[in-house]
Design an enzyme around this catalytic site. Structure first.
Site, PDB file in Angstrom:
ATOM      1  N   CYS A   4     -12.992 -24.717   8.102  1.00 53.28           N
ATOM      2  CA  CYS A   4     -13.867 -24.128   7.084  1.00 53.28           C
ATOM      3  C   CYS A   4     -13.220 -22.882   6.477  1.00 53.28           C
ATOM      4  O   CYS A   4     -12.965 -21.907   7.171  1.00 53.28           O
ATOM      5  CB  CYS A   4     -15.220 -23.780   7.689  1.00 53.28           C
ATOM      6  SG  CYS A   4     -16.306 -22.943   6.526  1.00 53.28           S
ATOM      7  N   ASP A  30     -13.987 -14.467  -5.893  1.00 48.54           N
ATOM      8  CA  ASP A  30     -13.175 -15.669  -5.683  1.00 48.54           C
ATOM      9  C   ASP A  30     -11.871 -15.517  -6.456  1.00 48.54           C
ATOM     10  O   ASP A  30     -11.872 -15.439  -7.679  1.00 48.54           O
ATOM     11  CB  ASP A  30     -13.941 -16.905  -6.161  1.00 48.54           C
ATOM     12  CG  ASP A  30     -13.277 -18.189  -5.702  1.00 48.54           C
ATOM     13  OD1 ASP A  30     -12.065 -18.173  -5.411  1.00 48.54           O
ATOM     14  OD2 ASP A  30     -13.967 -19.213  -5.638  1.00 48.54           O
ATOM     15  N   HIS A  99     -22.843 -20.572   0.619  1.00 55.08           N
ATOM     16  CA  HIS A  99     -22.409 -19.449  -0.199  1.00 55.08           C
ATOM     17  C   HIS A  99     -23.118 -19.527  -1.534  1.00 55.08           C
ATOM     18  O   HIS A  99     -23.349 -20.616  -2.059  1.00 55.08           O
ATOM     19  CB  HIS A  99     -20.890 -19.432  -0.367  1.00 55.08           C
ATOM     20  CG  HIS A  99     -20.322 -20.675  -0.964  1.00 55.08           C
ATOM     21  ND1 HIS A  99     -20.194 -21.849  -0.261  1.00 55.08           N
ATOM     22  CD2 HIS A  99     -19.876 -20.934  -2.207  1.00 55.08           C
ATOM     23  CE1 HIS A  99     -19.671 -22.778  -1.043  1.00 55.08           C
ATOM     24  NE2 HIS A  99     -19.470 -22.243  -2.243  1.00 55.08           N
TER      25      HIS A  99
HETATM   26 ZN   LIG Z   1     -17.861 -22.006   7.948  1.00 55.08          ZN
END
Ligand SMILES: [Zn+2]
Length: 137
Positions: A4, A30, A99
């Site tokens: 992840c 990002d 997220h």
């Molecule tokens: Zn994660």
């Protein structure tokens, strides 16, 4: 969750341009090519999506979203701000770690960085992150 990317960011194994961090969440710009210029607020614990959150986690995520959104407004005065969570197979994602995307919307006049932009220079993104971070001190 060894594969992840968000867990790796939380573990500081992948650098991120952090704008806000508290006990439960990490918010960062990002810097990748998938969502350049988005500010992402992620729960530190691995949770697949919003359905997986308990009330305390949900409160922590939304509090962080609100704080970072206010900082984005103070830094850039965008005309609008889109807030969304797009985890899951239906969104074409292969990473399942909650997220929330914060995407300032602006028609581009008078702003150093407009969103969304294709392949913005990394230093512009770092500069934008620093402006948001300064509002959260
Ligand atoms: Zn994660």
């Amino acid at each position: 969750m060894a594969d992840c990317v968000f867990c790796k960011i939380m573990a500081k194994q992948i650098p991120a341009s952090v704008v806000h961090e508290d006990q439960h969440t990490l918010a960062f710009m990002d810097l990748g090519q998938v969502n350049p210029g988005h500010v992402l607020v992620a729960l530190k614990a691995h949770a697949e999506n919003v359905y997986a959150l308990d009330d305390a986690q949900a409160g922590a995520v939304f509090r962080s979203v609100a704080r970072v959104s206010r900082a984005i407004r103070a830094a850039f005065a965008p005309q609008g701000l889109s807030v969304y969570q797009a985890n899951g197979k239906a969104a074409g994602q292969t990473v399942f770690h909650l997220h929330v995307h914060l995407v300032p919307r602006h028609d581009g006049d008078g702003m150093e960085l407009s969103w969304p932009v294709k392949n913005p220079p990394r230093d512009k993104l770092e500069e934008a992150a620093a402006k948001i971070r300064a509002q959260l001190r």
